[in-house]
Design an enzyme around this catalytic site. Structure first.
Site, PDB file in Angstrom:
ATOM      1  CG  HIS A  28       7.052   5.180   1.167  1.00 35.40           C
ATOM      2  ND1 HIS A  28       6.602   6.217   1.937  1.00 35.40           N
ATOM      3  CD2 HIS A  28       7.194   4.118   1.874  1.00 35.40           C
ATOM      4  CE1 HIS A  28       6.376   6.216   2.948  1.00 35.40           C
ATOM      5  NE2 HIS A  28       6.641   4.739   3.046  1.00 35.40           N
TER       6      HIS A  28
ATOM      7  CG  HIS B 240      -0.123   0.016   2.440  1.00 28.48           C
ATOM      8  ND1 HIS B 240       0.562  -1.312   2.949  1.00 28.48           N
ATOM      9  CD2 HIS B 240       0.301   0.958   3.163  1.00 28.48           C
ATOM     10  CE1 HIS B 240       1.263  -0.765   4.143  1.00 28.48           C
ATOM     11  NE2 HIS B 240       1.136   0.439   4.259  1.00 28.48           N
TER      12      HIS B 240
END
Lengths: 172, 172
Positions: B115, B34
């Site tokens: 990220h 995720h």
């Protein structure tokens, strides 16, 4: 790509289920505790949008339902699987029926028993032992479920939520 | 109860991320790959509905954004964490800002670096070794993200999706 439809119970019940699953369910890592509404079915990834739209339409036809986990039960002798039995609320059954009527894999292998798995793939003796223990502890949890989730499976077997659909009953 | 807000990338990128996470990320079992949009924050369980409504309003103010994972990078020397660096698309940054402006825990500890974590909690030598390897393999993946997810954390550390919100941009 493999998809599935589930309802996640509230944190409280998930925590109880996980306290057992951690030890007795090899699928513990792949998905958090859930009640399956439609088993894994294959749909091309390019059709995800259409699938989601179909599911949204189904969700709109159903109102929130009561999830009442009443006791610990087993699928033995079919499989050595223990689960929290969920009362077959008419709302759950009609939603399940809708998810299996002209909606992708319509075939169901078994008659539908609403449940939350807490242990599986045990040996016969372990199964008998753990079932004896957990049956005595039991479960009694009730809540209202107002949403269902469309999941897809990753290559390592774990499940990710694609989308969530509210059970509004608007199109009933 | 602990909540968080994330975006899940498509299966393809999740599978690549998991091929690394399986070996190098102790959080591998707790959540699928995720991009975090809002770190874990504490909200009383009774306020879940209000929280979800607030998030829905935020989602309506934002259009789908581009997630472009461009390379493998590291948070070292801060922590020995490797990640797929995601281009700081203006859509991502403005959504992140909205999620941290008068919306629950508004404090952010670090400046935001979009990220997807692929490895963490490694020793210094392992970190140097794996970073060297993965940097060469690299990553280049682009997709459009049109939904975000509100998660809550169970007692065992794993995360469940509470609800999904479409980035419609309707209220822009």
């Amino acid at each position: 790509m493999k998809f599935g439809v589930v309802a996640f119970p509230a944190k409280k019940l998930q925590d109880v289920a996980n306290s057992y699953r951690k030890r007795y369910d090899p699928h513990y890592e792949l998905i958090t505790p859930h009640m399956t509404l439609k088993d894994a079915f294959e749909v091309d990834e390019n059709e995800t949008k259409k699938l989601a739209q179909g599911l949204e339409e189904i969700a709109k036809r159903h109102k929130p339902f009561k999830l009442h986990a009443t006791r610990v039960s087993t699928f033995s002798p079919l499989t050595n699987t223990l689960y929290f039995k969920v009362d077959p609320d008419p709302g759950i059954l009609s939603l399940h029926k809708d998810l299996h009527t002209d909606f992708y894999d319509s075939q169901t292998k078994y008659s539908y028993v609403p449940h939350i798995t807490i242990a599986q793939k045990m040996s016969d003796s372990e199964h008998a032992d753990i079932f004896g223990q957990l049956k005595m502890v039991g479960i009694d949890h009730e809540e209202i479920i107002d949403r269902i989730h469309l999941l897809y499976q990753l290559e390592d077997g774990s499940w990710t939520v694609h989308d969530t659909f509210r059970l509004t009953g608007d199109d009933q």
